[in-house]
Design a protein around this motif. Structure first.
Motif, PDB file in Angstrom:
ATOM      1  N   LEU A 210       0.775  -1.166   0.086  1.00  0.00           N
ATOM      2  CA  LEU A 210       0.089   0.003  -0.022  1.00  0.00           C
ATOM      3  C   LEU A 210       0.765   1.477   0.168  1.00  0.00           C
ATOM      4  O   LEU A 210       1.981   1.564   0.817  1.00  0.00           O
ATOM      5  N   ALA A 211       0.566   2.345  -0.914  1.00  0.00           N
ATOM      6  CA  ALA A 211       1.441   3.427  -0.885  1.00  0.00           C
ATOM      7  C   ALA A 211       0.615   4.345   0.153  1.00  0.00           C
ATOM      8  O   ALA A 211      -0.600   4.467   0.230  1.00  0.00           O
ATOM      9  N   ASP A 212       1.323   5.174   0.700  1.00  0.00           N
ATOM     10  CA  ASP A 212       1.098   6.454   1.505  1.00  0.00           C
ATOM     11  C   ASP A 212       0.738   7.466   0.700  1.00  0.00           C
ATOM     12  O   ASP A 212       1.493   8.198   0.311  1.00  0.00           O
ATOM     13  N   THR A 213      -0.619   7.584   0.504  1.00  0.00           N
ATOM     14  CA  THR A 213      -1.058   8.711  -0.775  1.00  0.00           C
ATOM     15  C   THR A 213      -0.636  10.027  -0.337  1.00  0.00           C
ATOM     16  O   THR A 213      -0.397  10.933  -0.809  1.00  0.00           O
ATOM     17  N   ASP A 214      -0.381  10.316   1.224  1.00  0.00           N
ATOM     18  CA  ASP A 214       0.133  11.397   1.809  1.00  0.00           C
ATOM     19  C   ASP A 214       1.569  11.863   1.535  1.00  0.00           C
ATOM     20  O   ASP A 214       2.108  13.026   1.593  1.00  0.00           O
ATOM     21  N   SER A 215       2.324  10.702   0.936  1.00  0.00           N
ATOM     22  CA  SER A 215       3.573  10.831   0.533  1.00  0.00           C
ATOM     23  C   SER A 215       3.921  10.954  -0.908  1.00  0.00           C
ATOM     24  O   SER A 215       5.078  11.111  -1.380  1.00  0.00           O
ATOM     25  N   LEU A 216       2.689  10.893  -1.772  1.00  0.00           N
ATOM     26  CA  LEU A 216       2.934  11.194  -3.161  1.00  0.00           C
ATOM     27  C   LEU A 216       3.520  12.836  -3.499  1.00  0.00           C
ATOM     28  O   LEU A 216       2.834  13.738  -2.676  1.00  0.00           O
ATOM     29  N   LYS A 217       4.486  12.757  -4.357  1.00  0.00           N
ATOM     30  CA  LYS A 217       5.072  14.044  -4.581  1.00  0.00           C
ATOM     31  C   LYS A 217       5.324  14.092  -6.210  1.00  0.00           C
ATOM     32  O   LYS A 217       5.226  13.019  -6.988  1.00  0.00           O
ATOM     33  N   THR A 218       5.652  15.207  -6.567  1.00  0.00           N
ATOM     34  CA  THR A 218       5.829  15.535  -8.193  1.00  0.00           C
ATOM     35  C   THR A 218       7.022  16.124  -8.192  1.00  0.00           C
ATOM     36  O   THR A 218       7.037  17.426  -7.608  1.00  0.00           O
ATOM     37  N   GLU A 219       8.066  15.964  -8.978  1.00  0.00           N
ATOM     38  CA  GLU A 219       9.278  16.750  -9.050  1.00  0.00           C
ATOM     39  C   GLU A 219       9.599  16.765 -10.629  1.00  0.00           C
ATOM     40  O   GLU A 219       9.869  15.552 -11.073  1.00  0.00           O
ATOM     41  N   LYS A 220       9.950  17.986 -11.345  1.00  0.00           N
ATOM     42  CA  LYS A 220      10.071  17.842 -12.572  1.00  0.00           C
ATOM     43  C   LYS A 220       9.369  16.833 -13.653  1.00  0.00           C
ATOM     44  O   LYS A 220       9.881  16.197 -14.371  1.00  0.00           O
ATOM     45  N   ASN A 221       8.123  16.944 -13.322  1.00  0.00           N
ATOM     46  CA  ASN A 221       7.142  16.220 -14.196  1.00  0.00           C
ATOM     47  C   ASN A 221       7.168  14.559 -13.843  1.00  0.00           C
ATOM     48  O   ASN A 221       6.645  13.820 -14.624  1.00  0.00           O
ATOM     49  N   ARG A 222       7.928  14.254 -12.843  1.00  0.00           N
ATOM     50  CA  ARG A 222       7.844  12.826 -12.420  1.00  0.00           C
ATOM     51  C   ARG A 222       7.107  12.517 -11.109  1.00  0.00           C
ATOM     52  O   ARG A 222       7.395  13.674 -10.161  1.00  0.00           O
ATOM     53  N   HIS A 223       6.396  11.469 -10.894  1.00  0.00           N
ATOM     54  CA  HIS A 223       5.513  11.485  -9.867  1.00  0.00           C
ATOM     55  C   HIS A 223       5.787  10.274  -9.163  1.00  0.00           C
ATOM     56  O   HIS A 223       6.503   9.335  -9.711  1.00  0.00           O
TER      57      HIS A 223
END
Length: 266
Positions: A210-223
C-alpha cells in the motif's frame, strides 16, 4: 540530478511482468501498454542511487529497522541492482546483487559474517530478506527484473479516495512465485502504483502493498510515493519502507554490479 525518495520500482515490477507476458485481448493489451508507458515515464532512464529504511512490526508490537543504500543501473541486458545494509551494525555490509539476464536472472548475497557471497536460487528467492516482509524475489521484481507471465486490464477502481486503473499480473509457473496473481492499482492522475494485492490460487489475499497517498510527490514532471507498507496477512507482520535522497541518471561505480566486486562498493 537529485530528487526526494522515489519508489519507481513498483512501476517496473508491473511493467516487467506485463512486457514479458501476453494480455488476454487487443483491447486489454492496448490499455495495459498505455498505463505502463505512463508509469514508466516516472522512472529514471539510466541509473539511480537512493536510501531506504525498512521497519518491520510484529503482532506483539516489536519493531526491527534496517537501513540500506541502493544502486541501480539499466543496461542493454536489463536491470542491475546493488542493495547494501548500512545499519544496524550487526548486519551492516550485507549486500544483495541482482542482474537481469536472458533466460535466468543472477541473484547473489554477501554476508560479512561468513565473508562469502552465495547465489540466491530456487526456494531461497521466496524467503524473507533481512528480517523484513520483502523476499529476495520481491526485491528483484520491485526494482524491475523481468518475470514471465500474463497481464490483463481489469478496469477502473478507487483507492484511498483516488481514481485508479487496475491490472492483473499472473507470473509463469517456472518463476515459482509465492503467489498466484497480483492486482496492481495505478493512480489515474499520476500513474503511481497505489496498491498491489498478491493472491493465492483460490483468490485469498496473502500480502498487500500500500502506498501512503500523503507521501505522493511531483518533481520535474515525475510522480512518486516516498512511503509504502507491505502487510503479510499470513505471518501477521508488516514492513514500512521509506525512500529518500534519490540521485538518478548520474555516473555510478560499475564495480557495484560485477559478481566479483559488488560486495566491496560502499
Amino acid at each position: 540530478m537529485r530528487m526526494p525518495g522515489l519508489l519507481f520500482g513498483l512501476v517496473l515490477l508491473a511493467s516487467g511482468i506485463a512486457q514479458a507476458g501476453e494480455p488476454k485481448s487487443d483491447v486489454s493489451a492496448g490499455k495495459v501498454n498505455e498505463i505502463l508507458e505512463c508509469a514508466r515515464a516516472n522512472a529514471p532512464e539510466k541509473t539511480f542511487k537512493q536510501l531506504a529504511v525498512f521497519v518491520t512490526s510484529t503482532a506483539s508490537g516489536a519493531d526491527r529497522s534496517v537501513e540500506t543504500r541502493i544502486l541501480g543501473e539499466r543496461s542493454k541486458e536489463g536491470l542491475r541492482l546493488n542493495l547494501r545494509v548500512t545499519a544496524p551494525a550487526a548486519t551492516a555490509g550485507t549486500t544483495v546483487l541482482v542482474r537481469e539476464r536472458e533466460g535466468q536472472d543472477d541473484m547473489r548475497i554477501f554476508l560479512p559474517a561468513t565473508g562469502r557471497a552465495q547465489a540466491v536460487t530456487g526456494s531461497m528467492a521466496a524467503t524473507k530478506l533481512l528480517g523484513t516482509d520483502f523476499s529476495y524475489q520481491d526485491l528483484k521484481q520491485m526494482f524491475g527484473a523481468m518475470l514471465d507471465g500474463n497481464s490483463e486490464y481489469l478496469g477502473e477502481s478507487e483507492q484511498a479516495g483516488r481514481a485508479a486503473y487496475q491490472i492483473k499480473l499472473i507470473p509463469a509457473p517456472e518463476e515459482a512465485a509465492p503467489y498466484n496473481a497480483a492486482v496492481v492499482s495505478f493512480d489515474k492522475q499520476t500513474c503511481v502504483p497505489l496498491v498491489a494485492e498478491f493472491t493465492s490460487a483460490d483468490g485469498e489475499v496473502l500480502r498487500s502493498l500500500l502506498a501512503d497517498t500523503d507521501s505522493l510527490k511531483t518533481e520535474k514532471n515525475r510522480h512518486y510515493a516516498q512511503r509504502y507498507k507491505l502487510v503479510d496477512l499470513v505471518s501477521n507482520t508488516q514492513t514500512t519502507v521509506d525512500f529518500s535522497v534519490v540521485e538518478y541518471d548520474d555516473k555510478l561505480n560499475r564495480q557495484a554490479f560485477h559478481p566479483n566486486s559488488f560486495k566491496s562498493v560502499e
